[in-house]
Design an enzyme around this catalytic site. Structure first.
Site, PDB file in Angstrom:
ATOM      1  N   VAL A  12       0.823  -1.191  -0.088  1.00 22.79           N
ATOM      2  CA  VAL A  12       0.107   0.095  -0.015  1.00 22.79           C
ATOM      3  C   VAL A  12       0.939   1.362  -0.071  1.00 22.79           C
ATOM      4  O   VAL A  12       1.792   1.309   0.642  1.00 22.79           O
ATOM      5  CB  VAL A  12      -0.979  -0.015   1.041  1.00 22.79           C
ATOM      6  N   PRO A  15       1.431   8.676   1.210  1.00 19.04           N
ATOM      7  CA  PRO A  15       2.161   9.861   0.838  1.00 19.04           C
ATOM      8  C   PRO A  15       3.366  10.188   1.754  1.00 19.04           C
ATOM      9  O   PRO A  15       3.149   9.965   3.266  1.00 19.04           O
ATOM     10  CB  PRO A  15       1.268  11.210   0.783  1.00 19.04           C
ATOM     11  N   LEU A  17       4.317  12.771   3.019  1.00 19.95           N
ATOM     12  CA  LEU A  17       4.112  14.102   4.088  1.00 19.95           C
ATOM     13  C   LEU A  17       2.541  14.059   4.283  1.00 19.95           C
ATOM     14  O   LEU A  17       1.931  13.950   3.136  1.00 19.95           O
ATOM     15  CB  LEU A  17       4.544  15.386   3.279  1.00 19.95           C
ATOM     16  N   GLY A  18       2.314  14.203   5.610  1.00 20.52           N
ATOM     17  CA  GLY A  18       0.765  14.145   5.881  1.00 20.52           C
ATOM     18  C   GLY A  18       0.417  15.172   6.878  1.00 20.52           C
ATOM     19  O   GLY A  18       1.420  16.115   7.102  1.00 20.52           O
ATOM     20  N   GLY A  20      -1.484  16.395  10.545  1.00 21.23           N
ATOM     21  CA  GLY A  20      -1.860  16.173  11.698  1.00 21.23           C
ATOM     22  C   GLY A  20      -2.706  17.132  12.243  1.00 21.23           C
ATOM     23  O   GLY A  20      -2.725  18.268  11.915  1.00 21.23           O
ATOM     24  N   ASP A  45      -4.041  12.676   9.397  1.00 26.15           N
ATOM     25  CA  ASP A  45      -3.868  11.504  10.414  1.00 26.15           C
ATOM     26  C   ASP A  45      -4.524  12.310  11.790  1.00 26.15           C
ATOM     27  O   ASP A  45      -4.210  13.329  12.311  1.00 26.15           O
ATOM     28  CB  ASP A  45      -2.357  11.733  10.662  1.00 26.15           C
ATOM     29  N   TYR A  50      -8.528  12.232  19.938  1.00 28.14           N
ATOM     30  CA  TYR A  50      -8.405  13.595  19.500  1.00 28.14           C
ATOM     31  C   TYR A  50      -9.799  14.622  19.578  1.00 28.14           C
ATOM     32  O   TYR A  50      -9.848  15.582  19.783  1.00 28.14           O
ATOM     33  CB  TYR A  50      -7.691  13.993  18.163  1.00 28.14           C
ATOM     34  N   LYS A  75      -6.465   6.189  14.908  1.00 25.80           N
ATOM     35  CA  LYS A  75      -5.922   5.522  16.120  1.00 25.80           C
ATOM     36  C   LYS A  75      -6.991   5.079  17.194  1.00 25.80           C
ATOM     37  O   LYS A  75      -7.828   5.705  17.203  1.00 25.80           O
ATOM     38  CB  LYS A  75      -4.666   6.190  16.698  1.00 25.80           C
ATOM     39  N   HIS A 108      -2.891   3.401  19.353  1.00 26.30           N
ATOM     40  CA  HIS A 108      -2.117   4.633  19.906  1.00 26.30           C
ATOM     41  C   HIS A 108      -1.235   4.375  20.919  1.00 26.30           C
ATOM     42  O   HIS A 108      -0.070   5.137  20.867  1.00 26.30           O
ATOM     43  CB  HIS A 108      -3.215   5.399  20.447  1.00 26.30           C
TER      44      HIS A 108
END
Length: 294
Positions: A12, A15, A17-18, A20, A45, A50, A75, A108
Site C-alpha cells: 500500500v 504519501p 508527507l501528511g 496531523g 492523520d 483527539y 488510532k 495509539h
C-alpha cells in the site's frame, strides 16, 4: 503537485508527507483540514482520542475529492483495547469519519502494563485487515521490547510505528529496529513542537542555531529544514498547524536537498530526552477516555 509516496510492507502506498490534527479543536478542524487538502496534502492523520474525527470526515466530504485520493489514518485509544472492543472502535471511527474503509488504523499506545489487551486489540486489527475494512494496520509509541512481544504473538507485521522523532529526540535505536523489521517510521512532532513547552529543555528546535544556519544556507525556514531531514532519512512526517501560512510552508519541502554533512549535524542535536510521556506511564487508570459512539 503530486506528493511522493512510501510503499508500506503490504505494498500500500502512503504519501511521504501528511497533515496531523493532534490538539486541533473540533471547531477549527474542518477549516484546517480543508486548507491542507487545498494546499495539496493527501494524507490526514487523526485519532479517536483527539475528538475531531467527525470534523475530519466533514472536511473530506466538503473537499469533493474522490475517496481514493486521500489517505486517512486514525488510532484506537487504550480505553477500547481488547478484541471485541477494538472491532467496535473501528465502527466508531469509521462512522465519525463517514467512510467505509480506513486506510491505516493503528494502536495509539502499547499499554505495557496490560499487554495482553494490546495483543487482543492488534488481533482485532488483523481481522479488520483480513476483511478489507482497513488497508493497513500499525502501532504508535511502541518500543523494541513491545514490538518483540507483539511480533511473537501476532501474524501481520505493523506497517508503521508512529513515534516522537525530531532533532532533539531522534530515537536512533528504535528507528533502526523498525527499519530492520520492515516497519515504516512515522514521525509525530516532526519539527519538535513538543520541545516548545517542555520544562527544562534546551529550548525550541525552531530557534536552534544549527538548524537556523542550515535553513539560511538554503533560503528556507527551520521547519522546512527539519521536515526535509526526516524525508531524506526515509521517515513519513505528519506536521500539524491551524495557520494557513504554516500549513503551506510545511508542504513546500520538495525542491531542495540537505547535504550529508547537514543531515549529520541535525542528527548530532539529539539530547535523548523524550518530550512526550513515557509509553510505560500510559495506563487505563490514568488515561481513560470514554470514546463516544458514532
Amino acid at each position: 503537485m503530486s506528493i511522493p509516496n512510501f510503499t508500506l510492507n503490504n505494498d500500500v502506498r502512503i504519501p511521504v508527507l501528511g497533515f496531523g490534527v493532534y490538539q486541533t479543536p473540533p471547531e477549527e478542524t474542518i477549516a484546517a483540514v480543508t486548507t491542507a487538502l487545498e494546499t495539496g496534502y493527501r494524507h490526514i492523520d487523526t485519532a479517536a482520542a483527539y475528538g475531531n474525527e467527525r470534523e475530519v470526515g466533514e472536511a473530506l466530504r466538503r473537499s469533493g475529492l474522490a475517496r481514493d485520493e486521500v489517505f486517512v489514518e486514525t488510532k484506537v485509544w487504550i480505553s477500547d483495547y481488547g478484541y471485541d472492543d477494538t472491532l467496535h472502535a473501528f465502527d466508531k471511527s469509521a462512522g465519525k469519519l463517514g467512510i467505509d474503509q480506513i486506510d491505516l488504523l493503528i494502536l495509539h499506545q502499547p499499554l505495557p502494563g496490560e499487554f495482553e489487551r494490546t495483543v487482543q486489540a492488534y488481533k482485532a486489527l488483523e481481522r479488520l485487515y483480513a476483511d478489507g475494512r482497513v488497508r493497513a494496520i500499525g502501532v504508535s509509541n511502541f518500543m523494541p521490547d513491545h514490538l518483540d512481544r507483539l511480533l511473537a504473538e501476532t501474524e501481520v507485521v505493523p506497517a508503521v510505528n508512529q513515534i516522537e522523532v525530531h532533532p532533539y529526540f531522534r530515537q536512533s535505536e528504535l528507528l533502526a529496529y523498525d527499519t530492520e523489521h520492515g516497519i515504516l517510521n512515522q514521525a509525530w512532532s516532526p519539527i519538535g513542537g513538543i520541545t516548545f513547552y517542555r520544562d527544562g529543555s534546551k529550548g525550541s528546535t525552531l530557534e536552534d542555531p544549527v538548524v537556523g544556519e542550515i535553513a539560511a544556507a538554503h533560503g528556507r525556514t527551520p521547519a522546512q529544514v527539519m521536515l526535509r531531514w526526516h524525508l531524506q532519512q526515509n521517515r513519513q512526517v505528519i506536521p500539524k498547524s491551524v495557520t494557513p501560512s504554516r500549513i503551506a510552508e510545511n508542504f513546500d519541502v520538495f525542491d531542495f536537498e540537505l547535504t550529508a554533512d547537514q543531515l549529520a549535524a541535525i542528527d548530532a542535536l539529539d539530547t535523548g530526552v523524550r518530550g512526550g510521556p513515557e509509553p510505560a506511564d500510559i495506563t487505563r487508570e490514568n488515561f481513560w477516555i470514554d470514546i463516544p459512539e458514532a
